[in-house]
Design an enzyme around this catalytic site. Sequence first.
Site, PDB file in Angstrom:
ATOM      1  N   LYS A  10       0.842  -1.212   0.000  1.00 26.10           N
ATOM      2  CA  LYS A  10       0.000   0.000   0.000  1.00 26.10           C
ATOM      3  C   LYS A  10       0.865   1.244   0.000  1.00 26.10           C
ATOM      4  CE  LYS A  10       0.867   1.240   4.470  1.00 26.10           C
ATOM      5  NZ  LYS A  10       1.638   2.437   4.861  1.00 26.10           N
ATOM      6  N   ALA A 100      10.414  -2.960   5.924  1.00 26.95           N
ATOM      7  CA  ALA A 100      10.414  -1.761   6.784  1.00 26.95           C
ATOM      8  C   ALA A 100      10.438  -0.499   5.937  1.00 26.95           C
ATOM      9  CB  ALA A 100      11.586  -1.781   7.780  1.00 26.95           C
ATOM     10  N   GLY A 102       7.575   1.327   4.788  1.00 27.06           N
ATOM     11  CA  GLY A 102       6.394   2.192   4.800  1.00 27.06           C
ATOM     12  C   GLY A 102       5.353   1.768   3.795  1.00 27.06           C
ATOM     13  N   ALA A 104       3.796  -1.389   4.203  1.00 31.40           N
ATOM     14  CA  ALA A 104       3.027  -2.416   4.920  1.00 31.40           C
ATOM     15  C   ALA A 104       3.316  -3.831   4.426  1.00 31.40           C
ATOM     16  CB  ALA A 104       1.523  -2.125   4.857  1.00 31.40           C
ATOM     17  N   SER A 107       2.658  -6.442   7.166  1.00 29.08           N
ATOM     18  CA  SER A 107       1.210  -6.545   7.343  1.00 29.08           C
ATOM     19  C   SER A 107       0.588  -7.323   6.185  1.00 29.08           C
ATOM     20  CB  SER A 107       0.588  -5.148   7.395  1.00 29.08           C
ATOM     21  OG  SER A 107       1.139  -4.417   8.456  1.00 29.08           O
ATOM     22  N   ASP A 140      -2.421  -2.106   9.958  1.00 27.93           N
ATOM     23  CA  ASP A 140      -2.473  -2.088   8.493  1.00 27.93           C
ATOM     24  C   ASP A 140      -2.892  -3.433   7.899  1.00 27.93           C
ATOM     25  OD1 ASP A 140      -1.600   0.529   8.513  1.00 27.93           O
ATOM     26  OD2 ASP A 140       0.470   0.055   7.949  1.00 27.93           O
TER      27      ASP A 140
HETATM   28  O1  C5P Z   1      -0.483  -1.655  14.607  1.00 25.89           O
HETATM   29  P1  C5P Z   1       0.968  -1.844  14.352  1.00 25.89           P
HETATM   30  O2  C5P Z   1       1.553  -2.975  15.130  1.00 25.89           O
HETATM   31  O3  C5P Z   1       1.315  -1.920  12.890  1.00 25.89           O
HETATM   32  O4  C5P Z   1       1.659  -0.519  14.874  1.00 25.89           O
HETATM   33  C1  C5P Z   1       3.052  -0.434  15.078  1.00 25.89           C
HETATM   34  C2  C5P Z   1       3.364   0.790  15.921  1.00 25.89           C
HETATM   35  O5  C5P Z   1       3.129   1.976  15.146  1.00 25.89           O
HETATM   36  C3  C5P Z   1       2.526   0.953  17.168  1.00 25.89           C
HETATM   37  O6  C5P Z   1       3.071   0.240  18.250  1.00 25.89           O
HETATM   38  C4  C5P Z   1       2.593   2.455  17.391  1.00 25.89           C
HETATM   39  O7  C5P Z   1       3.820   2.822  17.978  1.00 25.89           O
HETATM   40  C5  C5P Z   1       2.582   3.004  15.986  1.00 25.89           C
HETATM   41  N1  C5P Z   1       1.225   3.345  15.519  1.00 25.89           N
HETATM   42  C6  C5P Z   1       0.590   4.458  16.051  1.00 25.89           C
HETATM   43  N2  C5P Z   1      -0.667   4.783  15.628  1.00 25.89           N
HETATM   44  C7  C5P Z   1      -1.298   4.041  14.691  1.00 25.89           C
HETATM   45  C8  C5P Z   1      -0.670   2.905  14.131  1.00 25.89           C
HETATM   46  C9  C5P Z   1       0.599   2.579  14.564  1.00 25.89           C
HETATM   47  O8  C5P Z   1       1.148   5.153  16.898  1.00 25.89           O
HETATM   48  N3  C5P Z   1      -2.506   4.391  14.286  1.00 25.89           N
END
Ligand code: C5P
Length: 309
Positions: A10, A100, A102, A104, A107, A140
Amino acid sequence: MSVTVRVPAKVNVQLGVGGLRGDGFHDLANVFFAVALGDEVTATPAAPGTGTTLTCTGPDAGQVPLDDSNLAARAARLLAAHHGIEPDVHLHIAKDIPVAGGMAGGSADGAAALVACDALWALGTPQQTLLALAAELGSDVPFALLGGVALGRGRGEILEALPVTGTFHWVFAVADGGLSTPAVFHECDRLREEAGTGSTDTDVPTPDADPALLAALADGDPAALAAALTNDLQSAALSLRPALAATLAAGTEAGAIGALVSGSGPTCAFLAKDAEAAEAVAAALTASGTCRTARATHGPVPGAAVRTG
Ligand code: C5P
């Protein structure tokens, strides 16, 4: 006997970031856009008691964790636990999405593993249940199941499919080395504190989708979409990786009509007016020395789906 699922990467055409919530996440107005660059995850039956094992191939395979932290392995275990069965499966990830970056990629592999294991184990899990399991895995992951273009609210997991017309042409400039998503969100908070605006959800208004951006998508208008691209994490990504400014400038000089950091970066995304222009921008970016490589692609494309034939 095995099942292969193709899953898209994405780009966020809008990433509106609200303040830091009490649970450590940020409320988002996140317009996800699925592109043809993708990974493939193959699920193969494994002997009882083997558990979930992983292998990975591709240019960045060395950077992919093959332990319990991998979202594909976690997805297989979560789906098996939900159905009360053993997670005996081998998963192979053919990785093409920058790691890593950006976009996803991790995910996407989690979403692909959910779909692949569901098919391999003939579970017939309803889509709503798969979306809920995906949200447990990460913010994501649900979008990688859905694909197309969608507005993500909450931490990105509450999705609404958006109308879109036609195909848009993109170029992705892949950097050397990744950026940590939590580190970029943290830098965004730090920059807000430094600017004196505050960084919590009581200081920062909840972001909303931009009507001009939604209209550009619905109309299939690349120039209008280019003008509306925004990413509230971009200044944080540039603060942590100042060299990305040169990448963004090189793509614009090469004829891109829009440029932004993809999600938390460091991949940079460029919108081109057509497929031919995208190839030219990719070639110029690769030659510019401001990125490791650049790839032309298009979208939107569907979410994670079993590959047939
Ligand atoms: O949900 P996910 O594990 O992908 O998120 C990774 C990290 O990115 C979270 O632990 C948080 O630090 C940050 N994050 C956030 N706000 C979001 C999504 C992710 O701060 N909406």
